[in-house]
Structure formats: structure tokens, C-alpha cells
Design an enzyme around this catalytic site. Structure first.
Site, short mmCIF file in Angstrom:
data_model
loop_
_atom_site.label_atom_id
_atom_site.label_comp_id
_atom_site.label_asym_id
_atom_site.label_seq_id
_atom_site.Cartn_x
_atom_site.Cartn_y
_atom_site.Cartn_z
CG ASN A 11 6.85 28.36 40.54
OD1 ASN A 11 6.52 29.24 41.34
ND2 ASN A 11 8.12 28.16 40.20
CD1 TRP A 12 0.45 30.77 39.32
CD2 TRP A 12 -0.55 32.17 40.77
NE1 TRP A 12 -0.91 30.65 39.15
CE2 TRP A 12 -1.54 31.50 40.02
CE3 TRP A 12 -0.94 33.09 41.74
CZ2 TRP A 12 -2.90 31.73 40.22
CZ3 TRP A 12 -2.29 33.31 41.94
CH2 TRP A 12 -3.26 32.64 41.18
CE LYS A 13 8.79 30.32 37.28
NZ LYS A 13 9.78 30.22 36.22
CG HIS A 101 12.53 27.46 40.80
ND1 HIS A 101 13.17 28.31 39.92
CD2 HIS A 101 11.49 26.93 40.12
CE1 HIS A 101 12.52 28.31 38.76
NE2 HIS A 101 11.48 27.48 38.86
CD GLU A 103 12.69 31.49 37.96
OE1 GLU A 103 11.86 31.69 38.86
OE2 GLU A 103 12.37 31.22 36.79
CD GLU A 170 11.22 23.44 37.19
OE1 GLU A 170 10.16 23.67 36.61
OE2 GLU A 170 11.73 24.22 38.02
N GLY A 176 11.11 28.96 30.90
CA GLY A 176 10.67 30.24 30.34
C GLY A 176 11.23 30.56 28.96
CB SER A 214 9.04 25.72 27.90
OG SER A 214 9.91 26.82 28.10
N GLY A 236 4.92 29.75 33.56
CA GLY A 236 4.14 30.72 32.78
C GLY A 236 2.69 30.31 32.53
P1 PGA Z 1 8.06 27.81 32.83
O1 PGA Z 1 8.62 27.73 34.32
O2 PGA Z 1 6.92 26.80 32.72
O3 PGA Z 1 7.57 29.22 32.68
O4 PGA Z 1 9.16 27.47 31.92
C1 PGA Z 1 8.78 26.51 34.97
C2 PGA Z 1 9.38 26.71 36.33
O5 PGA Z 1 10.19 27.63 36.51
O6 PGA Z 1 9.06 25.97 37.27
#
Ligand code: PGA
Length: 253
Positions: A11-13, A101, A103, A170, A176, A214, A236
Site C-alpha cells: 500500500n503505497w499511500k 483503511h 487512515e 491492522e 507506521g 509495521s 512503508g
Molecule cells: P505500515 O503500514 O506497514 O507502514 O505500518 C501498513 C498499512 O497502513 O497498511
């Protein structure tokens, strides 16, 4: 028993410009070289909306599948400035979409909206990567399982749809942050989720559950022995081909 195919989903966000496709070229090359294991896993990458069309064309006949990171909760076309419907995403040749997600939940996406998104995405034959997870205070108060159950029940409406939904567990506190659940905790939560879903939807189908938060080349070593986990949603570490490939390498080491 976990399904045999494992998923490594990136997931590149908010990352990536047209030339970033080189990252995917490297990952694709690794996949082809990895003859020993490459029948056991699938790679899906979610670049931002701006790159969906270009990348889905470029990687059409490769082994990298392209996913959208989100979609709007209304179908086809409409007066919704800045929004993109599942129908429009599907027309680009994209097969997957991440929905729910944390976020996006944080910026106002409710279970009700997520339910609509999932419904319309499925109607357009997209496979949904559906994110759930508890926050730090819910974890501290030992409410994790109740939160996860509620997130599932508000959104998944019947057992048939389970075949086109991949659940990504998650924990919000691990996204992150470099913090990950203990192996025991993760195994317990994934096993409970699988059991709960099968019972609730009276389904023999083994739901696919990924872990996200993470994930990197070190944490994956810890988790690879958890049979219940069907793969990983990687933020990430998906922005570098080396980091992403190292995760796969360490998983199969
Ligand atoms: P992360 O993000 O691997 O940077 O913790 C995971 C995600 O948000 O899907």
C-alpha cells in the site's frame, strides 16, 4: 487451516510518480526468478489513483496485480467532485480495492460508508481488501475483539461475499510505528476472527485474513509460523523493491 496462497500486498499511500513503476519492475523480476516459491504467493500493489491506469496497463501481463487504495461509496457517475467510483476503477482493468483503511476511517469514513463502498465494489466485481483494527486505547481496555467483530458485522452482509473479500487485520497502533503485536496475540486474534466469521455466516469457506502494521523483513520472521495468517498488507516497506523482496525472502527462508 489457512488457504495455501499467501498475499503480499503493498500500500503505497501518498507515494509515487510515473517513474516509480521501476520499483514494480524489480519486484516482478524477482517473482519470476523465485521459481522455488512463486506458486505459493501473490503480489498485489496499490499505487495512488494517479498511477492506476498507467500501471494496470504496464503490468497487465505480469505477475503484479494492481489495487486501488480506496473508492467512493456511490456507483457509476455523479456530481461528486474529486471522487472516483468502483465502476470507474474497474474500467481501468484494476482488480482489487482497499476499503476501510484506518487512515480513511480517521478522516471520517464510518462503518456505514464503508459498507456502501464494499457493496458497490463487489457489485463491480472488484476484490475488496477490507481493513479492520483496534486503536491503542481499545487494546488497553481489552476491547479488541469486540471492535473487530463490530467492524465486520457492520460491513459484511452475507457469506457469498466472503469469497471476494480479503480481510486485513491492522491494529491502528502498529501502523507506521514499528510496534507489532506479539506472535501469540496475533495468532489468537486471527484464529478467533476466522472462527467467528465461519460461525456467524454459517460458512465452510475459510476467510482470508492478512496482517498489516509495521511489516518488514524482521517482523515477518516472527509471523511466518502463524498458519492462520494468509499474508501481509505492507505500507512503508512496499515503497522500496529491496525492502519488499526481503519480506518475501525472509518469509520463505
Ligand atoms: P505500515 O503500514 O506497514 O507502514 O505500518 C501498513 C498499512 O497502513 O497498511
Amino acid at each position: 487451516m489457512a488457504s495455501s496462497i499467501k498475499y503480499f500486498i503493498g500500500n503505497w499511500k501518498m507515494f509515487g510518480i510515473p517513474s516509480s513503476y521501476k520499483i514494480l519492475v524489480n519486484i516482478n523480476r524477482y517473482f519470476y526468478r523465485d521459481k522455488k516459491n512463486n506458486k505459493k504467493y501473490k503480489i498485489i500493489m496499490a499505487p495512488p489513483l494517479t498511477l492506476l491506469q498507467d500501471y494496470s496497463k504496464k503490468f497487465k501481463s505480469s505477475k503484479i496485480y494492481i489495487s486501488a487504495q480506496n473508492c467512493y461509496h456511490k456507483d457509476n457517475f455523479g456530481s461528486h467532485t474529486g471522487q472516483v467510483s468502483p465502476f470507474m476503477i474497474k474500467k481501468l482493468g484494476v482488480k482489487y480495492v482497499i476499503i476501510g483503511h484506518s487512515e480513511n476511517r480517521e478522516s471520517g469514513e464510518t462503518n456505514e460508508i464503508i459498507k456502501e463502498k464494499v457493496k458497490i465494489a463487489l457489485k463491480n466485481n472488484l476484490i475488496v481488501i477490507f481493513c479492520i483494527g483496534e486503536n491503542k486505547s481499545e487494546k488497553r481496555k481489552k476491547k479488541t475483539f469486540g471492535v473487530l467483530k463490530r467492524q465486520i458485522l457492520k460491513v459484511i452482509k452475507n457469506k457469498l461475499s466472503l469469497r471476494n473479500i480479503i480481510i486485513a487485520y491492522e491494529p491502528i497502533w502498529s501502523i507506521g510505528t514499528g510496534m507489532v503485536p506479539s506472535k501469540n496475540e496475533l495468532q489468537k486474534n486471527t484464529a478467533m476472527l476466522k472462527k467467528f466469521i465461519k460461525r456467524k455466516f454459517r460458512s465452510n469457506y475459510n476467510p482470508r485474513i492478512l496482517y498489516g502494521g509495521s511489516v518488514d523483513k524482521n517482523s515477518v520472521k516472527e509471523f511466518k509460523s502463524i498458519n492462520e495468517i494468509d499474508g501481509f498488507l505492507i505500507g512503508g516497506a512496499s515503497k522500496s523493491s529491496k525492502n519488499f523482496i526481503d519480506i518475501i525472502k525472509n518469509f520463505y527462508k
